[in-house]
Design an enzyme around this catalytic site. Structure first.
Site, PDB file in Angstrom:
ATOM      1  N   HIS A  74       0.864  -1.181   0.000  1.00 23.00           N
ATOM      2  CA  HIS A  74       0.000   0.000   0.000  1.00 23.00           C
ATOM      3  C   HIS A  74       0.901   1.233   0.000  1.00 23.00           C
ATOM      4  O   HIS A  74       2.120   1.113   0.202  1.00 23.00           O
ATOM      5  CB  HIS A  74      -0.854   0.012   1.286  1.00 23.00           C
ATOM      6  CG  HIS A  74       0.008   0.174   2.495  1.00 23.00           C
ATOM      7  ND1 HIS A  74       0.629  -0.900   3.102  1.00 23.00           N
ATOM      8  CD2 HIS A  74       0.428   1.279   3.172  1.00 23.00           C
ATOM      9  CE1 HIS A  74       1.373  -0.466   4.103  1.00 23.00           C
ATOM     10  NE2 HIS A  74       1.273   0.852   4.172  1.00 23.00           N
ATOM     11  N   HIS A  80       5.736   6.348  -0.624  1.00 27.40           N
ATOM     12  CA  HIS A  80       6.449   5.125  -0.976  1.00 27.40           C
ATOM     13  C   HIS A  80       5.593   3.895  -0.677  1.00 27.40           C
ATOM     14  O   HIS A  80       4.673   3.957   0.136  1.00 27.40           O
ATOM     15  CB  HIS A  80       7.774   5.021  -0.192  1.00 27.40           C
ATOM     16  CG  HIS A  80       7.558   4.854   1.276  1.00 27.40           C
ATOM     17  ND1 HIS A  80       7.313   5.923   2.123  1.00 27.40           N
ATOM     18  CD2 HIS A  80       7.498   3.746   2.056  1.00 27.40           C
ATOM     19  CE1 HIS A  80       7.134   5.476   3.344  1.00 27.40           C
ATOM     20  NE2 HIS A  80       7.233   4.146   3.341  1.00 27.40           N
TER      21      HIS A  80
HETATM   22  O1  3AM Z   1       4.775   0.617   5.107  1.00 23.34           O
HETATM   23  P1  3AM Z   1       4.855   2.093   5.279  1.00 23.34           P
HETATM   24  O2  3AM Z   1       6.212   2.558   5.638  1.00 23.34           O
HETATM   25  O3  3AM Z   1       4.254   2.867   4.157  1.00 23.34           O
HETATM   26  O4  3AM Z   1       5.890   2.412   8.339  1.00 23.34           O
HETATM   27  C1  3AM Z   1       4.575   2.103   8.735  1.00 23.34           C
HETATM   28  C2  3AM Z   1       3.662   1.709   7.598  1.00 23.34           C
HETATM   29  O5  3AM Z   1       3.912   2.492   6.480  1.00 23.34           O
HETATM   30  C3  3AM Z   1       3.904   3.344   9.213  1.00 23.34           C
HETATM   31  O6  3AM Z   1       2.521   3.093   9.093  1.00 23.34           O
HETATM   32  C4  3AM Z   1       2.294   2.160   8.072  1.00 23.34           C
HETATM   33  C5  3AM Z   1       1.440   1.036   8.579  1.00 23.34           C
HETATM   34  O7  3AM Z   1       2.062   0.410   9.652  1.00 23.34           O
HETATM   35  N1  3AM Z   1       4.266   3.642  10.582  1.00 23.34           N
HETATM   36  C6  3AM Z   1       4.310   2.769  11.600  1.00 23.34           C
HETATM   37  N2  3AM Z   1       4.684   3.389  12.732  1.00 23.34           N
HETATM   38  C7  3AM Z   1       4.860   4.693  12.410  1.00 23.34           C
HETATM   39  C8  3AM Z   1       5.227   5.858  13.140  1.00 23.34           C
HETATM   40  N3  3AM Z   1       5.480   5.804  14.448  1.00 23.34           N
HETATM   41  C9  3AM Z   1       4.597   4.853  11.027  1.00 23.34           C
HETATM   42  N4  3AM Z   1       4.691   6.030  10.410  1.00 23.34           N
HETATM   43  C10 3AM Z   1       5.050   7.093  11.163  1.00 23.34           C
HETATM   44  N5  3AM Z   1       5.311   7.019  12.476  1.00 23.34           N
END
Ligand code: 3AM
Length: 200
Positions: free
Chosen positions: A59, A141
């Site tokens: 996603h 991304h």
């Molecule tokens: O897979 P992506 O990187 O697009 O990285 C996590 C993931 O995105 C992000 O939320 C999405 C679903 O888990 N994520 C998790 N913890 C996070 C945080 N503390 C976060 N993004 C920002 N801050």
């Protein structure tokens, strides 16, 4: 004085009253794009490069909300429903590695303005409702691999998967039986899109 049993009851009551869910807004990728990315990833990365994200979990995150109560989620959903924005085309023509977070990703060399605007709006709405937003600039991304802490040889090019973003969604991240699943809670159409989505 509260004895141990009472404390447990108190704690259980608090947990039951405010169940928190780990939520984020994201763009879903069409199934065909997910499958093409996974095939391309298999062809270009050795198994030891990192932990592979399952096709169905691929996603593009717009705004991470953190652990959110039902009441706050409801407000955020209402606000999301008032967003009026056109759909846009996304081309995944960039690739990179963030060794600090161990993420290998696909991204956009020139992210469409609509994508940046939508993410900005969702992030500011979330921040106003007390969901911490990182001060790092938004870098759209699709995470391909996690746990990629070592240097890795990246392919020179992506296979330029593209799709039209016709809706955006609120996701819940659920960890169960050793696996993370991202479930769509609700989707909203982007204007100019024929398809409409509703709460699930
Ligand atoms: O897979 P992506 O990187 O697009 O990285 C996590 C993931 O995105 C992000 O939320 C999405 C679903 O888990 N994520 C998790 N913890 C996070 C945080 N503390 C976060 N993004 C920002 N801050």
């Amino acid at each position: 004085m509260i004895n141990t049993v009472d404390k447990t009851i108190v704690n259980k009551t608090i947990v039951n009253k405010t169940p928190l869910r780990r939520l984020f807004f994201a763009l879903a990728l069409p199934n065909a794009v997910q499958q093409n990315i996974v095939q391309w990833r298999t062809d270009h990365f050795p198994p030891e490069a990192g932990h592979l994200i399952a096709a169905a979990n691929l996603h593009l995150t717009l705004a991470f909300l953190g652990e959110v109560s039902s009441a706050k989620a409801q407000v955020l959903q209402q606000q999301a429903g008032r967003i009026s924005q056109s759909g846009f085309n996304v081309t995944l023509d960039d690739i990179g590695h963030w060794p600090g977070s161990g993420v290998i990703w696909l991204g956009c060399k020139n992210p469409p303005r609509g994508l940046l605007q939508l993410a900005q709006l969702l992030r500011s709405q979330a921040a106003r409702r007390g969901c911490y937003q990182t001060s790092l600039p938004f870098h759209p991304h699709v995470t391909l691999l996690r746990g990629a802490m070592r240097p890795v040889a990246l392919p020179a090019k992506t296979n330029n998967q593209h799709f039209r973003a016709e809706h955006f969604s609120l996701y819940e991240s659920v960890f169960a039986r050793g696996r993370t699943r991202y479930n769509i809670i609700q989707s909203w159409p982007l204007a100019g899109s024929e398809r409409t989505s509703d709460a699930i």
